[in-house]
Motif scaffolding. Sequence first.
Motif, PDB file in Angstrom:
ATOM      1  N   LEU A  51       0.860  -1.188   0.000  1.00  0.00           N
ATOM      2  CA  LEU A  51       0.000   0.000   0.000  1.00  0.00           C
ATOM      3  C   LEU A  51       0.898   1.240   0.000  1.00  0.00           C
ATOM      4  O   LEU A  51       1.444   1.623   1.031  1.00  0.00           O
ATOM      5  CB  LEU A  51      -0.915   0.012   1.230  1.00  0.00           C
ATOM      6  CG  LEU A  51      -1.959   1.136   1.235  1.00  0.00           C
ATOM      7  CD1 LEU A  51      -2.918   1.008   0.055  1.00  0.00           C
ATOM      8  CD2 LEU A  51      -2.753   1.144   2.540  1.00  0.00           C
ATOM      9  N   LEU A  62      -4.520   2.302  -4.812  1.00  0.00           N
ATOM     10  CA  LEU A  62      -5.218   1.010  -4.763  1.00  0.00           C
ATOM     11  C   LEU A  62      -5.522   0.562  -6.194  1.00  0.00           C
ATOM     12  O   LEU A  62      -5.326   1.321  -7.144  1.00  0.00           O
ATOM     13  CB  LEU A  62      -6.525   1.158  -3.974  1.00  0.00           C
ATOM     14  CG  LEU A  62      -6.371   1.509  -2.487  1.00  0.00           C
ATOM     15  CD1 LEU A  62      -7.690   2.026  -1.919  1.00  0.00           C
ATOM     16  CD2 LEU A  62      -5.906   0.287  -1.694  1.00  0.00           C
ATOM     17  N   GLU A  81      -8.645  -3.318  -4.001  1.00  0.00           N
ATOM     18  CA  GLU A  81      -7.579  -4.042  -3.309  1.00  0.00           C
ATOM     19  C   GLU A  81      -6.292  -3.227  -3.306  1.00  0.00           C
ATOM     20  O   GLU A  81      -6.083  -2.373  -4.158  1.00  0.00           O
ATOM     21  CB  GLU A  81      -7.266  -5.362  -4.036  1.00  0.00           C
ATOM     22  CG  GLU A  81      -8.411  -6.338  -4.131  1.00  0.00           C
ATOM     23  CD  GLU A  81      -7.984  -7.628  -4.832  1.00  0.00           C
ATOM     24  OE1 GLU A  81      -6.785  -7.946  -4.872  1.00  0.00           O
ATOM     25  OE2 GLU A  81      -8.874  -8.305  -5.361  1.00  0.00           O
ATOM     26  N   ALA A  82      -5.401  -3.591  -2.384  1.00  0.00           N
ATOM     27  CA  ALA A  82      -4.025  -3.126  -2.494  1.00  0.00           C
ATOM     28  C   ALA A  82      -3.361  -3.939  -3.607  1.00  0.00           C
ATOM     29  O   ALA A  82      -3.733  -5.083  -3.862  1.00  0.00           O
ATOM     30  CB  ALA A  82      -3.298  -3.333  -1.174  1.00  0.00           C
ATOM     31  N   ILE A 173     -14.859  -1.686   0.774  1.00  0.00           N
ATOM     32  CA  ILE A 173     -13.594  -2.430   0.746  1.00  0.00           C
ATOM     33  C   ILE A 173     -13.789  -3.697   1.574  1.00  0.00           C
ATOM     34  O   ILE A 173     -14.003  -3.636   2.788  1.00  0.00           O
ATOM     35  CB  ILE A 173     -12.439  -1.556   1.280  1.00  0.00           C
ATOM     36  CG1 ILE A 173     -12.231  -0.365   0.317  1.00  0.00           C
ATOM     37  CG2 ILE A 173     -11.159  -2.377   1.417  1.00  0.00           C
ATOM     38  CD1 ILE A 173     -11.144   0.596   0.712  1.00  0.00           C
ATOM     39  N   THR A 178      -6.150  -5.713   2.104  1.00  0.00           N
ATOM     40  CA  THR A 178      -6.301  -4.276   1.920  1.00  0.00           C
ATOM     41  C   THR A 178      -6.736  -3.616   3.226  1.00  0.00           C
ATOM     42  O   THR A 178      -6.219  -2.566   3.614  1.00  0.00           O
ATOM     43  CB  THR A 178      -7.337  -4.042   0.797  1.00  0.00           C
ATOM     44  OG1 THR A 178      -6.968  -4.856  -0.315  1.00  0.00           O
ATOM     45  CG2 THR A 178      -7.409  -2.590   0.403  1.00  0.00           C
TER      46      THR A 178
END
Length: 192
Positions: A51, A62, A81-82, A173, A178
């Motif tokens: 991240l 992201l 998502e990361a 999310i 993440t």
Amino acid sequence: MEDRVRIRSEEVLSDDWAVLKKTVLDYRRRDGRWETQTRQTYDRGDGAVILPFDPQRSTVLLVRQFRFPAYAVGYREPLIEACAGLLDENDPETAIRKEAEEELGYHLKDIERLFAPFMSPGSVTERLWFFTARYSPADRISDGGGSPEEGEDIEVLEMPLDEALAGIADGRIVDAKTIILIQHLKLSPIVG
Ligand SMILES: Nc1nc2c(ncn2[C@@H]2O[C@H](COP(=O)(O)OP(=O)(O)O[C@H]3O[C@H](CO)[C@@H](O)[C@H](O)[C@@H]3O)[C@@H](O)[C@H]2O)c(=O)[nH]1
Ligand SMILES: [Mg+2]
């Protein structure tokens, strides 16, 4: 633990994208009694996730992409998502730098390694190596997007860290790696 585990047999149920095995083992319980267990393991190697955070603007990078396993159980949105990827024979730091260039389109300089948890240890063998990084707009080298030949269709998102935190609370999310990284950045801020 090794004196408490005896493998009796191992059967490969599938050797395709990942290796799915069924193992029969004897396990000595804490009370000393031996019991026989059958356990399946899903092995597609380890992965890495990152991240990136810009301390000047308080933003994170992201990705958003279609994930069929989530769709298959009824989740009808692409996942936020990361950036992450499988190690593919690389060490975790090399793998995540490569993934950040391919998916995010950023060449990241200051990378910090955090921890490497098992993500689903009851059935999946994978350990996921977690990283954060400091970035700035000057580190951008391309549009990112992943590799279309491998079926990747990845959208890059830049948003304030506080908006990402709100996304956890309101359910936008829903990806565990993440959520861990966003909360980690809030707990241990990268300062400018
Ligand atoms: N042919 C084929 N391709 C697959 C399959 N499953 C995934 N792929 C493709 O294989 C590529 C893998 O891309 P990576 O970026 O290396 O991995 P990832 O899918 O992002 O995985 C990351 O996130 C996972 C979920 O959070 C993590 O579990 C994993 O460790 C990794 O960090 C993607 O193009 C994906 O579409 C499959 O069953 N068959
Ligand atoms: Mg990926």
